[in-house]
Motif scaffolding. Structure first.
Motif, PDB file in Angstrom:
ATOM      1  N   PRO A  46       7.493  -0.928  -4.131  1.00  0.00           N
ATOM      2  CA  PRO A  46       6.309  -0.249  -4.657  1.00  0.00           C
ATOM      3  C   PRO A  46       5.992   0.968  -3.788  1.00  0.00           C
ATOM      4  O   PRO A  46       6.042   0.889  -2.567  1.00  0.00           O
ATOM      5  N   CYS A  47       5.705   2.100  -4.434  1.00  0.00           N
ATOM      6  CA  CYS A  47       5.401   3.339  -3.719  1.00  0.00           C
ATOM      7  C   CYS A  47       4.008   3.813  -4.116  1.00  0.00           C
ATOM      8  O   CYS A  47       3.651   3.775  -5.293  1.00  0.00           O
ATOM      9  N   ILE A  48       3.254   4.275  -3.129  1.00  0.00           N
ATOM     10  CA  ILE A  48       1.902   4.782  -3.400  1.00  0.00           C
ATOM     11  C   ILE A  48       1.790   6.182  -2.830  1.00  0.00           C
ATOM     12  O   ILE A  48       2.107   6.413  -1.664  1.00  0.00           O
ATOM     13  N   THR A  49       1.331   7.119  -3.664  1.00  0.00           N
ATOM     14  CA  THR A  49       1.149   8.495  -3.202  1.00  0.00           C
ATOM     15  C   THR A  49      -0.179   8.612  -2.457  1.00  0.00           C
ATOM     16  O   THR A  49      -1.054   7.751  -2.597  1.00  0.00           O
ATOM     17  N   ASP A  50      -0.324   9.684  -1.708  1.00  0.00           N
ATOM     18  CA  ASP A  50      -1.579   9.931  -0.984  1.00  0.00           C
ATOM     19  C   ASP A  50      -2.766  10.027  -1.944  1.00  0.00           C
ATOM     20  O   ASP A  50      -3.873   9.622  -1.617  1.00  0.00           O
TER      21      ASP A  50
END
Length: 146
Positions: A46-50
């Motif tokens: 899972p990737c989360i952007t700023d």
């Protein structure tokens, strides 16, 4: 058909997560990483952007559990270089530039926008589990790609 558009997608999958996807996962008591692995039968990051992180921080005390989930060490943080913190635009632009992501969202408007981008699968919640839209059966389960 699908890989005519996108040949960059394969396990381990990188899943761009939206704010409301985290909130709905908590409401349905689904662990982010485990739920993704159950859905895709492959390793997922899972990737989360700023921008998504900033959106979660702006929501305040009510969403502190979601913020805690987002700060989990298994979740990869992706820095943003653009102005503003509108997460939907950020996710759309990132997916247009790099088509190696699956987008996880429950937002109907964002899903409509992502559908217009060829070759980008969408993960969403239905019936208390994760489902995937526009990902061919051949890539799920590590079957060889032709």
């Amino acid at each position: 058909m699908f890989f005519k558009y996108n040949t960059q997608l394969g396990p381990p999958y990188q899943v761009l997560v939206d704010t409301n996807f985290i909130n709905f996962s908590i409401k349905n008591k689904i662990d982010l990483v485990k739920g993704m692995m159950d859905c895709l039968y492959a390793e997922c990051t899972p990737c989360i952007t700023d921008c998504v992180m900033a959106e979660l921080e702006k929501l305040g005390q009510k969403y502190r559990v979601a913020l805690k989930v987002a700060k989990d060490p298994r979740v990869e943080r992706i820095p943003c270089t653009h102005k503003g913190t509108y997460a939907d635009d950020c996710l759309c632009e990132r997916v247009k530039q790099h088509k190696c992501y699956i987008v996880a969202t429950c937002d109907k408007d964002l899903r409509r926008r992502i559908r217009k981008i060829p070759g980008v699968p969408i993960m969403y919640l239905s019936q208390h589990r994760y489902s995937i839209e526009r990902l061919p059966e051949a890539t799920i389960g590590g079957a060889p790609r032709t």
